[in-house]
Design a protein around this motif. Structure first.
Motif, PDB file in Angstrom:
ATOM      1  N   MET B   1      37.381  22.238  41.764  1.00  0.00           N
ATOM      2  CA  MET B   1      36.980  23.026  40.601  1.00  0.00           C
ATOM      3  C   MET B   1      36.901  24.507  40.950  1.00  0.00           C
ATOM      4  SD  MET B   1      36.932  21.247  37.922  1.00  0.00           S
ATOM      5  CE  MET B   1      38.298  20.352  38.664  1.00  0.00           C
ATOM      6  N   GLU B   2      36.650  24.719  42.225  1.00  0.00           N
ATOM      7  CA  GLU B   2      36.589  26.101  42.692  1.00  0.00           C
ATOM      8  C   GLU B   2      37.920  26.800  42.411  1.00  0.00           C
ATOM      9  OE1 GLU B   2      36.167  26.443  46.865  1.00  0.00           O
ATOM     10  OE2 GLU B   2      36.172  28.628  46.738  1.00  0.00           O
ATOM     11  N   ILE B   3      38.996  26.015  42.594  1.00  0.00           N
ATOM     12  CA  ILE B   3      40.332  26.558  42.357  1.00  0.00           C
ATOM     13  C   ILE B   3      40.460  27.032  40.915  1.00  0.00           C
ATOM     14  CG2 ILE B   3      42.758  25.878  42.111  1.00  0.00           C
ATOM     15  CD1 ILE B   3      42.357  24.119  44.599  1.00  0.00           C
ATOM     16  N   LEU B   4      39.970  26.171  39.994  1.00  0.00           N
ATOM     17  CA  LEU B   4      40.084  26.523  38.572  1.00  0.00           C
ATOM     18  C   LEU B   4      39.356  27.819  38.279  1.00  0.00           C
ATOM     19  CD1 LEU B   4      39.857  23.299  36.397  1.00  0.00           C
ATOM     20  CD2 LEU B   4      41.766  24.879  36.730  1.00  0.00           C
ATOM     21  N   GLY B   5      38.179  27.979  38.886  1.00  0.00           N
ATOM     22  CA  GLY B   5      37.419  29.203  38.694  1.00  0.00           C
ATOM     23  C   GLY B   5      38.210  30.412  39.163  1.00  0.00           C
ATOM     24  N   LEU B   6      38.771  30.303  40.352  1.00  0.00           N
ATOM     25  CA  LEU B   6      39.544  31.411  40.909  1.00  0.00           C
ATOM     26  C   LEU B   6      40.770  31.703  40.056  1.00  0.00           C
ATOM     27  CD1 LEU B   6      39.293  30.360  44.639  1.00  0.00           C
ATOM     28  CD2 LEU B   6      38.418  32.501  43.703  1.00  0.00           C
ATOM     29  N   LEU B   7      41.385  30.604  39.580  1.00  0.00           N
ATOM     30  CA  LEU B   7      42.569  30.755  38.755  1.00  0.00           C
ATOM     31  C   LEU B   7      42.226  31.462  37.447  1.00  0.00           C
ATOM     32  CD1 LEU B   7      45.552  29.937  38.765  1.00  0.00           C
ATOM     33  CD2 LEU B   7      44.908  27.920  37.473  1.00  0.00           C
ATOM     34  N   THR B   8      41.114  31.049  36.857  1.00  0.00           N
ATOM     35  CA  THR B   8      40.678  31.704  35.620  1.00  0.00           C
ATOM     36  C   THR B   8      40.449  33.193  35.864  1.00  0.00           C
ATOM     37  OG1 THR B   8      39.495  29.657  35.220  1.00  0.00           O
ATOM     38  CG2 THR B   8      39.111  31.433  33.665  1.00  0.00           C
ATOM     39  N   ASP B   9      39.803  33.485  37.008  1.00  0.00           N
ATOM     40  CA  ASP B   9      39.607  34.896  37.355  1.00  0.00           C
ATOM     41  C   ASP B   9      40.951  35.609  37.412  1.00  0.00           C
ATOM     42  OD1 ASP B   9      36.953  34.523  37.514  1.00  0.00           O
ATOM     43  OD2 ASP B   9      36.836  34.476  39.711  1.00  0.00           O
ATOM     44  N   GLY B  10      41.921  34.959  38.073  1.00  0.00           N
ATOM     45  CA  GLY B  10      43.254  35.553  38.216  1.00  0.00           C
ATOM     46  C   GLY B  10      43.878  35.832  36.860  1.00  0.00           C
ATOM     47  N   VAL B  11      43.772  34.851  35.961  1.00  0.00           N
ATOM     48  CA  VAL B  11      44.351  35.018  34.630  1.00  0.00           C
ATOM     49  C   VAL B  11      43.644  36.156  33.904  1.00  0.00           C
ATOM     50  CG1 VAL B  11      44.669  33.913  32.392  1.00  0.00           C
ATOM     51  CG2 VAL B  11      45.129  32.633  34.480  1.00  0.00           C
ATOM     52  N   LEU B  12      42.307  36.189  34.021  1.00  0.00           N
ATOM     53  CA  LEU B  12      41.540  37.222  33.317  1.00  0.00           C
ATOM     54  C   LEU B  12      41.898  38.609  33.838  1.00  0.00           C
ATOM     55  CD1 LEU B  12      38.031  35.551  32.920  1.00  0.00           C
ATOM     56  CD2 LEU B  12      39.760  36.004  31.162  1.00  0.00           C
ATOM     57  N   VAL B  13      42.071  38.718  35.171  1.00  0.00           N
ATOM     58  CA  VAL B  13      42.469  40.008  35.741  1.00  0.00           C
ATOM     59  C   VAL B  13      43.821  40.425  35.162  1.00  0.00           C
ATOM     60  CG1 VAL B  13      43.201  41.178  37.851  1.00  0.00           C
ATOM     61  CG2 VAL B  13      41.145  39.765  37.871  1.00  0.00           C
ATOM     62  N   SER B  14      44.741  39.454  35.071  1.00  0.00           N
ATOM     63  CA  SER B  14      46.061  39.765  34.521  1.00  0.00           C
ATOM     64  C   SER B  14      45.979  40.226  33.079  1.00  0.00           C
ATOM     65  CB  SER B  14      46.968  38.536  34.578  1.00  0.00           C
ATOM     66  OG  SER B  14      47.023  38.035  35.872  1.00  0.00           O
ATOM     67  N   LEU B  15      44.923  39.797  32.388  1.00  0.00           N
ATOM     68  CA  LEU B  15      44.829  40.108  30.966  1.00  0.00           C
ATOM     69  C   LEU B  15      44.133  41.439  30.697  1.00  0.00           C
ATOM     70  CD1 LEU B  15      44.123  36.557  29.509  1.00  0.00           C
ATOM     71  CD2 LEU B  15      46.183  37.926  29.222  1.00  0.00           C
ATOM     72  N   MET B  16      43.781  42.152  31.755  1.00  0.00           N
ATOM     73  CA  MET B  16      43.221  43.484  31.540  1.00  0.00           C
ATOM     74  C   MET B  16      44.306  44.388  30.955  1.00  0.00           C
ATOM     75  SD  MET B  16      40.839  43.877  34.898  1.00  0.00           S
ATOM     76  CE  MET B  16      41.628  45.381  35.328  1.00  0.00           C
ATOM     77  N   PRO B  17      43.910  45.318  30.043  1.00  0.00           N
ATOM     78  CA  PRO B  17      44.931  46.107  29.328  1.00  0.00           C
ATOM     79  C   PRO B  17      45.963  46.747  30.268  1.00  0.00           C
ATOM     80  CG  PRO B  17      42.739  46.616  28.494  1.00  0.00           C
ATOM     81  CD  PRO B  17      42.557  45.642  29.605  1.00  0.00           C
ATOM     82  N   ILE B  18      45.501  47.375  31.361  1.00  0.00           N
ATOM     83  CA  ILE B  18      46.444  48.048  32.249  1.00  0.00           C
ATOM     84  C   ILE B  18      47.416  47.039  32.848  1.00  0.00           C
ATOM     85  CG2 ILE B  18      44.625  48.016  34.051  1.00  0.00           C
ATOM     86  CD1 ILE B  18      47.384  50.567  34.101  1.00  0.00           C
ATOM     87  N   ASN B  19      46.912  45.851  33.186  1.00  0.00           N
ATOM     88  CA  ASN B  19      47.772  44.843  33.783  1.00  0.00           C
ATOM     89  C   ASN B  19      48.737  44.240  32.775  1.00  0.00           C
ATOM     90  OD1 ASN B  19      46.693  45.297  36.273  1.00  0.00           O
ATOM     91  ND2 ASN B  19      45.140  43.689  36.090  1.00  0.00           N
ATOM     92  N   ILE B  20      48.262  44.095  31.538  1.00  0.00           N
ATOM     93  CA  ILE B  20      49.165  43.595  30.493  1.00  0.00           C
ATOM     94  C   ILE B  20      50.320  44.579  30.316  1.00  0.00           C
ATOM     95  CG2 ILE B  20      49.401  43.208  28.009  1.00  0.00           C
ATOM     96  CD1 ILE B  20      47.050  41.576  28.024  1.00  0.00           C
ATOM     97  N   LEU B  21      49.969  45.863  30.360  1.00  0.00           N
ATOM     98  CA  LEU B  21      51.003  46.892  30.238  1.00  0.00           C
ATOM     99  C   LEU B  21      52.014  46.737  31.385  1.00  0.00           C
ATOM    100  CD1 LEU B  21      51.768  49.536  28.650  1.00  0.00           C
ATOM    101  CD2 LEU B  21      50.676  50.756  30.538  1.00  0.00           C
TER     102      LEU B  21
END
Lengths: 320, 506
Positions: B1-21
């Protein structure tokens, strides 16, 4: 502008130190992207070093034109040597070398390559070799290893006959009267992987290519082929301690194409000296266990001459 | 489950406006780099890697992942619209993509390619998330005999197919193998088949040179000959409704290919020796083999587009696995990324998942997001690519020619290869006139350089005893399946002879 000026000042300093070419002429600078030939395929140890050097030059904005990495790994580097030898623009062509710089022209005389005609640029360090086995073999010392190999049917992997590791293995075979079956691979990374996967029983490999598996405890270092014990492996004895007067390193050097002008050579010498001194490269040598060995251009040529002679002997011993 | 948490973090980081750009820019750049013949994800990542030193490592990875994914989508575009493989990984996409475009179904092919890519990418991301540490062991278990057995299987899927003329297929494979042998011999280091001592042969024959020659130049000559210079345009219509309908049709007829490509591509991708190109070619072969009417493949079947496209995206995530867990790149692109990681101060290898989990899962998280944006950007650009196709052939032909020359030159930056590519183009035209299938030659030049050294390494290991391919637990079953596939047509042939039938069902 600031950078060019700084470079110019450094360059002037360097040339004054070397006692050559002190004159008012404007410093030479590349007028187009520099062909940065790599004597190995993408992904291997030499390639990683080349790309690291390029990235430092890029990051620190050391050049007015980029270094463009160009992998020519074919034929143990013969492809790269031919490319430099026939380069139409030697002032914009430099090469990252390993020891095949010495062995390939000796093994393939028909290529007509004399390395002494190349232009010395920088010796960035030398990469030591270590004898590795898989942890499941249960072997922990060189003596146990010798015993195991003498039972016969021993299989080792390496980067090819006449390549650095095969010279070391041949030396071991002759000095300790061993019979080892040698499987050639494309690069050091593949060799390390197949040791970890137990496809081969032992390897002679640079620490940088095996360190991931070492950190994970998959492989065990038995012996180093350096002059003294390595800092990163203080418990690993050297072959010299075992009574054999033998050490072997892989050179990590940059050279210029034959026919390169003195001005261009001076530019690259200064460039790579700057890179050598960066914190990035010093840290890289540290983490990758590369031993520093800085040589002036004259010393580099002397070093080449001794290495050519030494490799002649090693290859002759191998029966090549 | 730890993996899922880290993965979610990764996805959320990717979804930051600058990263989406960054992702949108990266995907778009990648799409066009991938679409340019001769330029693929390798070049895209290599050219743009230095730029990543300007941004924090987290954003740098996201940007590179976006380029990587964009290029994987983009490769299909020129394969379909122009018939020139946009990247090495998209060679198999031309087999059916181009015929579809010629039939006026370019939008069907493009939409199928985009959707299959998306599914392939998603499946492999999920597989990676769940199985990564386990699969690292599988990759290690593949020594030279196992890799060779797998290559044998790949050849078998091409030989063992009904429909094509078997002797001609074998001849085509042999031709490809001979081309693959040109250059330096990896095992002995000696030069081989350097015709007339021309130095250009020393670096071997890059398979893109053959592929662009066969599919770009050869196809162009073929079209000129068959139209006799008449000015023709391809019927290509485009509408939102059309895209929806095409999606439905593409998935209905291409789901099998997509499924095969998604899984096979991932599996082949994780093997350090292979990578996305063999993965996509093998998936094409298998998709054709299991199809109800294999004869439709090569003439414009959406499944023939879906399989290699799903596979190359799937393999691109798969290839990350040996790179991250073993420090060995599974493809040229990952080799460059590996260099990038070293520069960022990360050590790829078995410890990476333990020591740098936030990096690993951040990277995978950005794959999920990049994949999603890549399919959107790709679909949005389809009308533009279709519009290109509506140009008259008199305009299109010079364009194909120029792009082929550029693509042939870009691979090795040697004029020698451009001449060679033109020679292959003419050769391919005549062979095609004589009904020789050319895909097997392309397959052989890709797989030959993997198959030959592993064969010789295996035989060295066994002291020349070929039973090594049968006695090892993984290699054995693969070899046996491969041999059965090769013998299948022969058995069919004998059976037909005895039952008095003269013509086989295709």
């Amino acid at each position: 502008m600031k950078i060019t000026k700084r470079l110019f000042v450094k360059l002037a300093g360097a040339t004054a130190l070397a006692g050559a070419l002190a004159g008012p002429a404007a410093a030479w600078e590349p007028t187009k992207p520099v062909d940065f030939v790599i004597m190995a395929g993408a992904g291997g140890g030499a390639d990683q070093i080349a790309r690291f050097l390029q990235s430092v030059a890029e990051k620190k904005d050391l050049m007015n034109r980029p270094l463009v990495p160009n992998n020519k790994g074919g034929g143990s580097g013969a492809e790269a040597l031919i490319a430099l030898n026939t380069s139409r623009d030697p002032d914009h062509t430099i090469l990252v070398t390993l020891n095949s710089f010495f062995t390939t022209p000796l093994r393939q005389e028909n290529l007509g390559i004399d390395v002494m005609t190349f232009s010395p640029v920088a010796m960035m360090g030398v990469d030591p070799f270590i004898l590795w086995v898989h942890k499941d073999s249960g072997i922990t010392t060189f003596e146990e290893w010798l015993e195991e190999v003498k039972k016969g049917g021993y299989v080792m992997g390496g980067t090819g006959k006449g390549q650095e590791d095969s010279l070391v293995i041949t030396y071991l075979e002759q000095a300790f009267d061993l019979d080892i079956k040698y499987i050639p691979y494309k690069g050091g990374g593949d060799v390390a992987k197949d040791l970890a996967g137990k496809q081969v029983m032992a390897t002679v490999n640079n620490p940088s290519e095996t360190k991931g598996f070492y950190a994970n405890g998959d492989v065990v270092p038995l012996l180093s082929f350096s002059d003294e014990r390595m800092e990163a492996f203080p418990d690993v004895p050297t072959l010299k301690e075992k009574g054999a007067d033998f050490s072997y390193y892989n050179q990590r050097a940059v050279v210029g194409a034959p026919g390169q002008s003195d001005e261009a050579a001076a530019y690259y010498q200064d460039l790579f000296e700057t890179i050598y001194e960066t914190e990035e490269w010093q840290n890289y040598m540290d983490t990758e266990s590369i031993s520093p060995l800085w040589l002036s251009p004259e010393e580099q040529k002397d070093y080449w001459a001794t290495q050519v002679e030494r490799h002649k002997e090693l290859l002759a011993a191998m029966g090549e | 489950m730890e993996i899922l948490g880290l993965l979610t973090d990764g996805v959320l980081v990717s979804l930051m406006p600058i990263n989406i750009l960054l992702i949108v820019i990266g995907v778009t750049l990648g799409l066009f780099i991938g679409a340019m013949p001769g330029l693929g994800s390798v070049n895209g990542v290599a050219i743009l890697l230095p730029i990543t030193f300007l941004v924090p490592p987290g954003s740098a990875i996201i940007f590179l992942a976006a380029i990587y994914y964009g290029a994987m989508y983009g490769g299909a575009i020129s394969s379909i619209t122009l018939g020139i493989p946009g990247a090495s990984t998209a060679v198999a996409t031309t087999f059916d993509g181009r015929p579809l475009a010629m039939k006026g179904r370019a939008s069907l092919a493009l939409v199928t390619a985009a959707l299959a890519s998306f599914i392939g990418g998603t499946v492999s991301n999920v597989l990676f998330t769940i199985f990564a540490p386990m699969l690292a062991k599988v990759a290690l278990a593949f020594g030279p005999p196992e890799i060779f057995a797998l290559m044998l299987l790949a050849f078998a899927t091409f030989v063992g197919l009904g429909g094509d003329d078997i002797p001609k297929t074998i001849l085509s494979i042999c031709l490809g193998l001979v081309f693959a042998a040109v250059g330096f011999d990896e095992i002995s280091g000696a030069p081989r088949l350097v015709f007339f001592d021309i130095p250009g042969f020393l670096h071997g024959i890059n398979f893109l040179v053959l592929a662009i020659g066969v599919y770009g130049i050869g196809e162009m000559i073929w079209t000129i000959e068959s139209t006799r210079g008449e000015i023709t345009t391809t019927e290509a219509k485009m509408s939102v409704k059309g895209i929806v309908n095409d999606s439905k049709e593409g998935m209905k007829r291409g789901w099998k290919g997509t499924a095969i490509g998604s899984f096979l591509g991932f599996f082949v991708g994780i093997l350090p020796a292979a990578g996305a190109t063999p993965g996509s070619l093998m998936s094409y072969g298998v998709a054709k083999m299991v199809a109800r009417k294999p004869g439709e493949f090569g003439k414009g079947h959406p499944g023939g587009v879906a399989a290699p496209e799903a596979a190359n995206n799937s393999a691109s995530t798969g290839a990350m696995l040996p790179m991250l867990t073993l420090g060995i790149p599974g493809s040229p692109t990952t080799a460059i990324l590996l260099g990038g990681m070293v520069i960022w101060g990360l050590t790829p290898g078995p410890r990476l998942f333990i020591e740098q989990p936030d990096f690993v899962w951040g990277l995978i998280g950005s794959f999920y997001v990049s994949n999603f944006f890549a399919v959107l950007v790709n679909l949005a650009f389809i009308p533009l690519f279709i519009w290109m196709l509506r140009m008259p052939f008199t305009v299109l032909a010079p364009l194909i020619f120029v792009l082929s020359v550029v693509g042939g030159y870009a691979a090795t930056q040697d004029m020698h290869d451009v001449w060679l590519m033109l020679a292959f183009g003419f050769g391919a035209f005549f062979l095609r006139k004589l009904d020789y299938p050319l895909a097997p030659a392309v397959l052989a030049i890709v797989l030959g350089p993997i198959a030959e050294p592993t064969l010789r390494q295996s035989l060295l290991l066994s002291s020349g005893d070929a039973t090594i391919f049968f006695t090892r637990p993984i290699a054995g079953p693969i070899t046996i399946i491969a041999i059965i596939l090769i013998l299948l047509p022969l058995l069919k042939f004998i059976r037909d002879k005895f039952s008095g039938k003269t013509k086989r069902e295709v």
